[in-house]
Motif scaffolding. Structure first.
Motif, PDB file in Angstrom:
ATOM      1  N   ILE A 184     -51.258 -35.841 -13.895  1.00 32.31           N
ATOM      2  CA  ILE A 184     -50.249 -36.881 -14.127  1.00 32.31           C
ATOM      3  C   ILE A 184     -49.082 -36.724 -13.167  1.00 32.31           C
ATOM      4  O   ILE A 184     -48.717 -35.606 -12.783  1.00 32.31           O
ATOM      5  N   SER A 185     -48.537 -37.866 -12.757  1.00 33.97           N
ATOM      6  CA  SER A 185     -47.334 -37.901 -11.914  1.00 33.97           C
ATOM      7  C   SER A 185     -46.489 -39.087 -12.331  1.00 33.97           C
ATOM      8  O   SER A 185     -46.910 -39.921 -13.146  1.00 33.97           O
ATOM      9  N   PHE A 186     -45.288 -39.184 -11.760  1.00 34.29           N
ATOM     10  CA  PHE A 186     -44.314 -40.184 -12.190  1.00 34.29           C
ATOM     11  C   PHE A 186     -43.873 -41.038 -10.994  1.00 34.29           C
ATOM     12  O   PHE A 186     -43.400 -40.516  -9.985  1.00 34.29           O
ATOM     13  N   ASP A 187     -44.020 -42.337 -11.135  1.00 37.78           N
ATOM     14  CA  ASP A 187     -43.674 -43.321 -10.092  1.00 37.78           C
ATOM     15  C   ASP A 187     -42.452 -44.099 -10.590  1.00 37.78           C
ATOM     16  O   ASP A 187     -42.552 -44.926 -11.493  1.00 37.78           O
ATOM     17  N   LEU A 188     -41.285 -43.869  -9.982  1.00 36.31           N
ATOM     18  CA  LEU A 188     -39.994 -44.198 -10.569  1.00 36.31           C
ATOM     19  C   LEU A 188     -39.806 -45.667 -10.945  1.00 36.31           C
ATOM     20  O   LEU A 188     -39.531 -45.985 -12.093  1.00 36.31           O
ATOM     21  N   VAL A 189     -39.888 -46.560  -9.967  1.00 35.77           N
ATOM     22  CA  VAL A 189     -39.647 -47.972 -10.254  1.00 35.77           C
ATOM     23  C   VAL A 189     -40.429 -48.820  -9.257  1.00 35.77           C
ATOM     24  O   VAL A 189     -40.449 -48.534  -8.061  1.00 35.77           O
ATOM     25  N   ASN A 190     -41.086 -49.822  -9.757  1.00 33.69           N
ATOM     26  CA  ASN A 190     -41.939 -50.650  -8.912  1.00 33.69           C
ATOM     27  C   ASN A 190     -41.118 -51.527  -7.968  1.00 33.69           C
ATOM     28  O   ASN A 190     -40.234 -52.262  -8.383  1.00 33.69           O
ATOM     29  N   GLU A 191     -41.400 -51.428  -6.685  1.00 36.33           N
ATOM     30  CA  GLU A 191     -40.980 -52.370  -5.647  1.00 36.33           C
ATOM     31  C   GLU A 191     -39.500 -52.755  -5.713  1.00 36.33           C
ATOM     32  O   GLU A 191     -39.155 -53.907  -6.006  1.00 36.33           O
ATOM     33  N   HIS A 231     -43.907 -31.361 -11.324  1.00 36.12           N
ATOM     34  CA  HIS A 231     -44.737 -32.557 -11.247  1.00 36.12           C
ATOM     35  C   HIS A 231     -44.347 -33.434 -10.066  1.00 36.12           C
ATOM     36  O   HIS A 231     -43.178 -33.532  -9.692  1.00 36.12           O
ATOM     37  N   LEU A 232     -45.352 -34.081  -9.496  1.00 39.55           N
ATOM     38  CA  LEU A 232     -45.129 -34.994  -8.383  1.00 39.55           C
ATOM     39  C   LEU A 232     -44.369 -36.224  -8.857  1.00 39.55           C
ATOM     40  O   LEU A 232     -44.671 -36.803  -9.903  1.00 39.55           O
ATOM     41  N   ILE A 233     -43.396 -36.627  -8.074  1.00 39.56           N
ATOM     42  CA  ILE A 233     -42.638 -37.850  -8.308  1.00 39.56           C
ATOM     43  C   ILE A 233     -42.820 -38.742  -7.092  1.00 39.56           C
ATOM     44  O   ILE A 233     -42.703 -38.293  -5.948  1.00 39.56           O
ATOM     45  N   MET A 234     -43.092 -40.024  -7.348  1.00 37.32           N
ATOM     46  CA  MET A 234     -43.258 -41.001  -6.276  1.00 37.32           C
ATOM     47  C   MET A 234     -42.127 -42.019  -6.319  1.00 37.32           C
ATOM     48  O   MET A 234     -41.645 -42.375  -7.391  1.00 37.32           O
ATOM     49  N   ALA A 235     -41.730 -42.490  -5.139  1.00 39.32           N
ATOM     50  CA  ALA A 235     -40.743 -43.563  -5.016  1.00 39.32           C
ATOM     51  C   ALA A 235     -41.370 -44.695  -4.221  1.00 39.32           C
ATOM     52  O   ALA A 235     -41.883 -44.476  -3.121  1.00 39.32           O
ATOM     53  N   ASP A 236     -41.340 -45.890  -4.766  1.00 40.86           N
ATOM     54  CA  ASP A 236     -41.913 -47.036  -4.066  1.00 40.86           C
ATOM     55  C   ASP A 236     -41.058 -47.417  -2.865  1.00 40.86           C
ATOM     56  O   ASP A 236     -39.833 -47.229  -2.861  1.00 40.86           O
ATOM     57  N   GLY A 237     -41.708 -48.013  -1.868  1.00 36.58           N
ATOM     58  CA  GLY A 237     -40.994 -48.485  -0.704  1.00 36.58           C
ATOM     59  C   GLY A 237     -39.962 -49.543  -1.058  1.00 36.58           C
ATOM     60  O   GLY A 237     -40.057 -50.233  -2.078  1.00 36.58           O
ATOM     61  N   ASP A 250     -34.944 -36.118   1.674  1.00 33.09           N
ATOM     62  CA  ASP A 250     -34.538 -34.795   1.186  1.00 33.09           C
ATOM     63  C   ASP A 250     -34.661 -34.644  -0.329  1.00 33.09           C
ATOM     64  O   ASP A 250     -34.372 -33.575  -0.863  1.00 33.09           O
ATOM     65  N   LEU A 251     -35.115 -35.698  -1.043  1.00 33.78           N
ATOM     66  CA  LEU A 251     -35.294 -35.577  -2.490  1.00 33.78           C
ATOM     67  C   LEU A 251     -36.588 -34.849  -2.858  1.00 33.78           C
ATOM     68  O   LEU A 251     -36.793 -34.515  -4.017  1.00 33.78           O
ATOM     69  N   GLY A 252     -37.464 -34.640  -1.894  1.00 38.65           N
ATOM     70  CA  GLY A 252     -38.702 -33.936  -2.192  1.00 38.65           C
ATOM     71  C   GLY A 252     -39.669 -34.743  -3.021  1.00 38.65           C
ATOM     72  O   GLY A 252     -40.379 -34.208  -3.875  1.00 38.65           O
ATOM     73  N   VAL A 253     -39.713 -36.073  -2.782  1.00 37.60           N
ATOM     74  CA  VAL A 253     -40.637 -36.939  -3.505  1.00 37.60           C
ATOM     75  C   VAL A 253     -41.591 -37.586  -2.510  1.00 37.60           C
ATOM     76  O   VAL A 253     -41.306 -37.685  -1.319  1.00 37.60           O
ATOM     77  N   GLY A 254     -42.746 -38.028  -3.010  1.00 43.54           N
ATOM     78  CA  GLY A 254     -43.631 -38.834  -2.193  1.00 43.54           C
ATOM     79  C   GLY A 254     -43.144 -40.271  -2.167  1.00 43.54           C
ATOM     80  O   GLY A 254     -42.271 -40.658  -2.951  1.00 43.54           O
ATOM     81  N   GLN A 255     -43.727 -41.071  -1.272  1.00 37.50           N
ATOM     82  CA  GLN A 255     -43.363 -42.482  -1.216  1.00 37.50           C
ATOM     83  C   GLN A 255     -44.625 -43.342  -1.250  1.00 37.50           C
ATOM     84  O   GLN A 255     -45.690 -42.948  -0.756  1.00 37.50           O
ATOM     85  N   SER A 256     -44.481 -44.526  -1.842  1.00 38.97           N
ATOM     86  CA  SER A 256     -45.617 -45.414  -2.095  1.00 38.97           C
ATOM     87  C   SER A 256     -45.449 -46.723  -1.339  1.00 38.97           C
ATOM     88  O   SER A 256     -44.486 -47.460  -1.571  1.00 38.97           O
ATOM     89  N   CYS A 257     -46.392 -46.996  -0.440  1.00 41.00           N
ATOM     90  CA  CYS A 257     -46.360 -48.241   0.334  1.00 41.00           C
ATOM     91  C   CYS A 257     -47.196 -49.308  -0.364  1.00 41.00           C
ATOM     92  O   CYS A 257     -47.693 -49.111  -1.469  1.00 41.00           O
TER      93      CYS A 257
END
Length: 387
Positions: A184-191, A231-237, A250-257
């Motif tokens: 499981i991971s967390f994707d902060l807010v869509n688009e 846990h992995l955290i993702m941030a949408d583009g 520098d937040l140490g999160v992945g990003q989602s395109c």
């Protein structure tokens, strides 16, 4: 940075990366980010996951929700070689509120244990089949790229909305902190985007100012990591998911395109995009300069630059609405997935079952295969499996 001289975006990404790699960012660049040293400056690796979005909790009102995902969907996914499930949620879905009137700020905190348990069941069902789940707030307190629900405040402008946003993410992090980060991971807010009127589906949108997005994301990341630090955290583009966000490096999160470029192909005649879609001519692919594979490579270059800066990237949504001719869709989408795959970027098709999906898409130019009573687009499935 709003008041800094404007560098070309690729140069900004590279220059920011140099600062991160050397760990020399001034402390003023890390406002309110009391993370562990392990998490602060080291983006987590994002695997090349392949899978689908599931829309069980996509609409705010449960009474208007779509048919529920069954365990068969996850079993088929696993058998076909997929490993990723993204769950875009509208936060009002799991509240105890009256959906016949506008929500109040106080009601944003009225979590329904019964409705949250529905999310638990879907997560458990996916995990049972070895599938990673990305939990996403498609509608967060104070923001959604879609209309259809009246928000009581604005996530990008109001501290009250930001506190509610962080509260929801802390709740989810506490709930799932005991589940392995492999599952499981967390994707902060869509688009993310700025909207003139969140109730106008066709209103003008533009990118959120980079440091505004950073302030919101940073606050939520801090709250999640206070209870689930690994846990992995993702941030949408930014700007609807399409723009890489160097301000978050520098937040140490992945990003989602997103895999929706060009939009006139991916959303051809989509009724939520076009007020009158009837007269729009069918697209083709390739279609001249910038409308070919080289154009896709140029479009995604800022995301590749993020990767070079040490940021993990995944394509959280992609695909094509059912009105695009099937042969055009497959030709274009093969190039999109090929360009991303060459850089080790995985994908999540916008739905498995429905207008964008491999099952029951409703296209009138597909020779569907019967699959346990479902209509399977075998050509699309093979394309997804090939990358």
């Amino acid at each position: 940075m709003p008041n800094a001289p404007q560098l070309p975006r690729r140069d900004f990404i590279k220059n920011t990366a140099l600062g991160v790699a050397g760990a020399t960012l001034a402390s003023s660049m890390l406002p309110q980010l009391a993370f562990s040293e392990k998490a602060k400056l080291a983006p987590m690796t994002v695997p090349k996951w392949k899978g689908f979005n599931f829309l069980d909790f996509f609409v705010p009102d449960p009474a208007r929700s779509r048919k529920k995902t069954t365990e068969d969907h996850f079993r088929w996914m696993s058998d076909w070689g997929f490993d990723f499930v993204r769950i875009p949620m509208a936060y009002p879905y799991y509240l105890d509120i009256d959906y016949e009137r506008d929500i109040t700020p106080d009601e944003v905190y009225k979590i329904s244990e019964k409705k949250v348990a529905e999310v638990d069941r879907l997560v458990e069902m996916a995990n049972k089949h070895g599938l990673h789940v990305s939990l996403n707030l498609h509608r967060a307190p104070g923001y959604c790229i879609n209309a259809g629900f009246h928000e009581p405040y604005n996530l990008w402008k109001d501290d009250e909305a930001l506190e509610a946003f962080c509260y929801h993410w802390e709740m989810w992090a506490k709930r799932y902190k005991g589940i392995s980060r492999e599952l499981i991971s967390f994707d902060l807010v869509n688009e993310p985007s700025m909207r003139e009127d969140m109730n106008d589906q066709f209103g003008k949108r533009e990118a959120v100012p980079g440091m505004t997005y950073r302030r919101v994301a940073g606050a939520a990341v801090k709250r999640i990591r206070s209870v689930a630090p690994d846990h992995l955290i993702m941030a949408d583009g930014n700007n609807g998911g399409h723009e890489a966000v160097p301000e978050l490096i520098d937040l140490g999160v992945g990003q989602s395109c997103r895999g929706y470029f060009p939009f006139e192909i991916s959303h051809h005649r989509a009724p939520w995009v076009h007020k009158d879609p009837s007269g729009i001519p069918a697209p083709s692919w390739p279609n001249g300069p910038e409308q070919d594979r080289a154009g896709l490579e140029e479009f995604y270059q800022p995301w590749f630059d993020l990767q070079d800066a040490g940021v993990g990237v995944h394509c959280g949504e992609c695909g094509c609405y059912k009105e695009t001719p099937h042969d055009v869709f497959l030709a274009w989408f093969g190039d999109v997935l090929g360009v991303l795959s060459e850089r080790g970027i995985g994908f999540s098709l916008w739905e498995m079952d429905g207008d964008f999906g491999i099952l029951n898409s409703g296209r009138d130019d597909v020779a569907y295969e019967d699959w346990h009573g479902q209509k399977l687009d075998r050509k699309l499935l093979k394309l997804l499996q090939s990358v």
